[in-house]
Each structure stands twice: as C-alpha cells, then as structure tokens.
Write a protein that holds these residues in place. Sequence first.
Motif: not given
Length: 360
Positions: A318, A325, A299
Amino acid sequence: MFNLRDIIRPHLATLKPYSSARDEYKGNEGIFLDANENALGSATTEDFNRYPDPYQWQIKDKLAIIKAIAVDNIFLGNGSDEAIDLLFRLCCRPSIDNVIILPPTYGMYDVSANINDVEVRKVLLNGEFQINVEAVLQAVDAKTKLIFICSPNNPTGNNIDVTSINRIIESFSGIVVIDEAYVDFSTQASFIQSLRQYPNVVVLQTFSKAWGLAGLRLGMAFASEAIIALMNRIKPPYNVNSQTQKIALEALANHDKVKKMVKTILQERLILQEEMKKLAVVEEIFPSDANFIMVRVKEAKEVYKYLVTKMIIVRDRSSVQLCDNALRITVGTADENRQLLQALSHYDYLKFPDSKYFIA
Ligand SMILES: *Cc1c(COP(=O)(O)O)cnc(C)c1O
C-alpha cells in the motif's frame, strides 16, 4: 542504431577474464592436480570436492531445447538478481550513466542501481499499469544504458502490452531488459523468440517461481551471443554451485511436473479471484497473469495486520506508488487459499455486518 560497443563500459571491451583451471583443461578424465581441490573427498557424505562447471553446459543443453534457443544465448546465475547486477556492471559507469525503470515494479532494479551508484529515472506506469511510451522515450538521454520492463509485472500482476515493448525496443539504442520471472503463468508469449530480431534485448527468467526452486538460487538470462559472452567474461568464475547444477538437471528432466503445477496454480488463482469478488473488504481485484493477485482493499494496513493474527502473511504494497491500499497475495495451495478466504470472510463479518459472504 544499436551498437553494443557503445553500451558497455569501455574498459570491459578489452578485459582479460579470470582463467580457471577448468577453462584451461576441459577434459573430464584424468588425474586432476590443477585446481588445489581436496582429492580425498569432502567433510560430508556426498562429495563436493571438485569445482563445478563454470558455464553449466549440461543445464544449458537441456534448457536450449525447452526454450528453443541456442546454448550460446543462455546465461545462468545465482538468481536473476545476479544477472541484473551484472548488467549494471557491464553497461553503467558509476555516477555517470543512468537507467530507466517503470514503477510500480520489482524493487531489485532500483536497489541494484543504487549499489552500483547508477542514476535511476522513474517513469510511472499509467492507470492501467501500462507503459507511457512517449514519457519513457523522453526520459532517455545519451547516458541511458538500460530500460527495465517487468512483464508480467510485479507487484501489479498484469502483462505489459507487446506493442509498447516493441516500440521501446525499436526506439532505444541501449539494452531493454525484459524480466519474465512470471512468464510461465502468463497468456503472453516470451520475448526469447524475438531475440534474433532484437540484438538489444535481454530476457530474464528464473527457476524461483514456476519451477518451484526459489531456495536453489538459479536465474536465467537470454540474449545475443555477444551480450552473453560479455556477461560470462565478468561473472564470478564458479557462480552456480555443483549442488544447484545437479538439482537443476533433475528439475529439467521433470518439466511435466512444472506444467502440472502451473495448471493447478492457475485454477487456484481463478478460484481466489472469483471468491474474493464476493468480499465487502475487497474493492478491486486487478487482472493477473502471474502466480499472485494484487487486490485493493478498504484498509490495507488493517487487513494485513488482521491476517497476521490469523498467521496468514501477505505482502502489504500500500505504500507503493499507484498501489494505494493494495495487498499482493501469492496463490497458495487449495487449503491455504481456503484458509485465506475464510479469514477474510471473518474480517467482513466483523467489519461489514451487511456482507453476506461468510465461511464458517
Ligand atoms: C521473483 C522475481 C525474480 C526472481 O529473482 P531470483 O533472484 O531469480 O529469485 C525476478 N524478477 C521478478 C520481477 C521477480 O518477481
């Protein structure tokens, strides 16, 4: 096939450049009453009352030896960004011409194009972050002036295949700009030695990375005498200030220190790669030929924020195409890298209880 006359904006072929006092009298000795400088000195302890050398010959003399190229093939500017901007202004007619960039890549090509009101054609790199040569050549039309290739590429860190670059250079009648900001960290050789063979190539390098002089703002461009002469013709007369020139000379006399720092950074890069492999949060570590590593994490936004709470700042990439990511992490000092790994291992410990990697 390549004709520089067809690539530059027509009015620049006959442009009469600004002629500075230092252009009109080139001697070093004499009583200089020609440039409206303050002959008494400066407001500072050290004197800066004289205008700098507009062509930075002392730096170029030293650089020519290190880079094994003639001084007339070198342009110096206020960071690579100045060379990028000058190439747009030299070649691209606003709202008529276009350039091609290969995302994900360095953001400045796009911004500089926008500032100059030049259309940008984007041809994505493939899954291995290599060039889709056919797609690039298909995107070319009669008004395509520049193709930007960044190798090693930022933010992905990989080298671009030499064969692909050569194919583009050989099939394109405009200028191929090869941005080698990270070449000192790369296993791949510079394109500087190919300039004789390829009159349509401009190689960009910088003092901002391996030389450790980002604050100084000094960028280099290497190209044919004809292209360099045109860049000099349109640049601001004193684009590299005297302090920068002085410090650059000091740096060039210390080339060994650069080699040592590069060696250390490469060792640290390897340690970071090896250690990050052990982390559960890290899903993929992309190969790097630069002084940074792009990693795919679980994440990215969350990891980024977590690191900020530990006062460790990385670059969240990201939201960039093909970089889902992805975080871009600059190789730091041994101690900084250890702290980064420690922080990531704590993140692992909190989020992935099964992870065995923990640095107390
Ligand atoms: C850092 C970087 C530069 C350097 O720009 P300067 O203006 O010389 O500091 C150029 N190109 C790329 C791809 C970079 O990442």
